[in-house]
Enzyme design. Structure first.
Site, PDB file in Angstrom:
ATOM      1  N   ASP A   9      92.380 -65.491   7.809  1.00  0.00           N
ATOM      2  CA  ASP A   9      91.418 -66.556   7.551  1.00  0.00           C
ATOM      3  C   ASP A   9      90.595 -66.083   6.359  1.00  0.00           C
ATOM      4  OD1 ASP A   9      89.061 -68.061   7.487  1.00  0.00           O
ATOM      5  OD2 ASP A   9      88.803 -68.063   9.657  1.00  0.00           O
ATOM      6  N   ILE A  10      90.590 -66.817   5.266  1.00  0.00           N
ATOM      7  CA  ILE A  10      89.918 -66.361   4.043  1.00  0.00           C
ATOM      8  C   ILE A  10      88.429 -66.112   4.255  1.00  0.00           C
ATOM      9  CG2 ILE A  10      89.423 -68.637   3.042  1.00  0.00           C
ATOM     10  CD1 ILE A  10      90.404 -67.261   0.316  1.00  0.00           C
ATOM     11  N   GLY A  31      90.193 -78.511   5.401  1.00  0.00           N
ATOM     12  CA  GLY A  31      90.937 -77.261   5.257  1.00  0.00           C
ATOM     13  C   GLY A  31      90.077 -76.085   4.846  1.00  0.00           C
ATOM     14  N   VAL A  32      90.511 -75.399   3.803  1.00  0.00           N
ATOM     15  CA  VAL A  32      89.819 -74.199   3.313  1.00  0.00           C
ATOM     16  C   VAL A  32      88.383 -74.533   2.905  1.00  0.00           C
ATOM     17  CG1 VAL A  32      89.784 -72.451   1.480  1.00  0.00           C
ATOM     18  CG2 VAL A  32      91.936 -73.026   2.601  1.00  0.00           C
ATOM     19  N   ASP A  33      88.197 -75.644   2.222  1.00  0.00           N
ATOM     20  CA  ASP A  33      86.870 -76.052   1.768  1.00  0.00           C
ATOM     21  C   ASP A  33      85.913 -76.151   2.958  1.00  0.00           C
ATOM     22  OD1 ASP A  33      85.071 -76.874  -0.336  1.00  0.00           O
ATOM     23  OD2 ASP A  33      85.317 -78.947   0.317  1.00  0.00           O
ATOM     24  N   THR A 118      98.326 -76.720  -2.281  1.00  0.00           N
ATOM     25  CA  THR A 118      99.543 -76.980  -1.493  1.00  0.00           C
ATOM     26  C   THR A 118      99.268 -77.677  -0.164  1.00  0.00           C
ATOM     27  OG1 THR A 118      99.456 -74.777  -0.473  1.00  0.00           O
ATOM     28  CG2 THR A 118     100.767 -75.022  -2.498  1.00  0.00           C
ATOM     29  N   GLY A 119      98.031 -77.961   0.115  1.00  0.00           N
ATOM     30  CA  GLY A 119      97.689 -78.676   1.349  1.00  0.00           C
ATOM     31  C   GLY A 119      97.528 -80.161   1.065  1.00  0.00           C
ATOM     32  N   TYR A 121      96.500 -81.693  -1.421  1.00  0.00           N
ATOM     33  CA  TYR A 121      96.864 -82.129  -2.772  1.00  0.00           C
ATOM     34  C   TYR A 121      98.367 -82.249  -2.986  1.00  0.00           C
ATOM     35  CZ  TYR A 121      92.009 -81.786  -4.240  1.00  0.00           C
ATOM     36  OH  TYR A 121      90.666 -81.982  -4.381  1.00  0.00           O
TER      37      TYR A 121
END
Length: 163
Positions: A9-10, A31-33, A118-119, A121
């Site tokens: 997990d970043i 997601g990541v954001d 890659t998610g 987008y």
């Protein structure tokens, strides 16, 4: 220095700079954001992000990292996949390059990236990861920084293992 790919997990990675897959508008995306806003402190990060404004594809900006185990968050606005004939690959490469250059200007010794675009987008995962690996390899020929590509999904782990 080095380049490594880890499954994690970043928001749990320790690095001088953490790269965020930023929503182009001043808003919390998915997601990541979303995970980065939550871990950094949503209100503090959103307030800092307001000072940046809109980010067009290929643009990057920096804020403090607030509650993350980092000094900075580098916000990257990635390209949407439109079939591959709109220079999406070059824009994605530029995203990685600009984030690396910004980290270098801030004298970062380490930087952690998610796989960009890659998610939501829709960028093809294998192409997206290949662009990341190639860009990191090129950058490390003339620069001394630890680069960590943080993959989360098992498909990303499988693709990165092949590369």
């Amino acid at each position: 220095m080095s380049f490594q790919i880890i499954r994690s997990d970043i928001t749990k990675v320790k690095a001088d700079a953490i790269v965020n897959t930023a929503n182009p508008n001043v808003a919390v995306g998915g997601g990541v954001d979303f995970a980065i806003y939550k871990a950094a402190g949503r209100d503090k990060l959103l307030e800092a992000r307001k000072n940046i404004g809109t980010l067009k594809p290929g643009e990057v900006a920096v804020t403090k990292a607030f509650d993350l185990n980092a000094k900075y968050i580098i916000h990257v606005s990635s390209p949407w996949w439109q079939g591959g004939d709109k220079n999406e690959d070059e824009c994605l490469r530029l995203c990685y390059q600009r984030a690396l250059q910004l980290a270098k200007r801030r004298r970062c010794k380490s930087i952690a990236f998610p796989v960009l675009a890659t998610g939501t987008y829709g960028f093809p995962k294998e192409l997206g990861i290949q662009i990341a690996v190639d860009t990191f390899t090129d950058f490390l020929e003339n620069n001394d920084i630890e680069i960590i590509l943080v993959v989360f999904e098992s498909e990303d782990v499988s693709i990165s293992g092949k590369l």
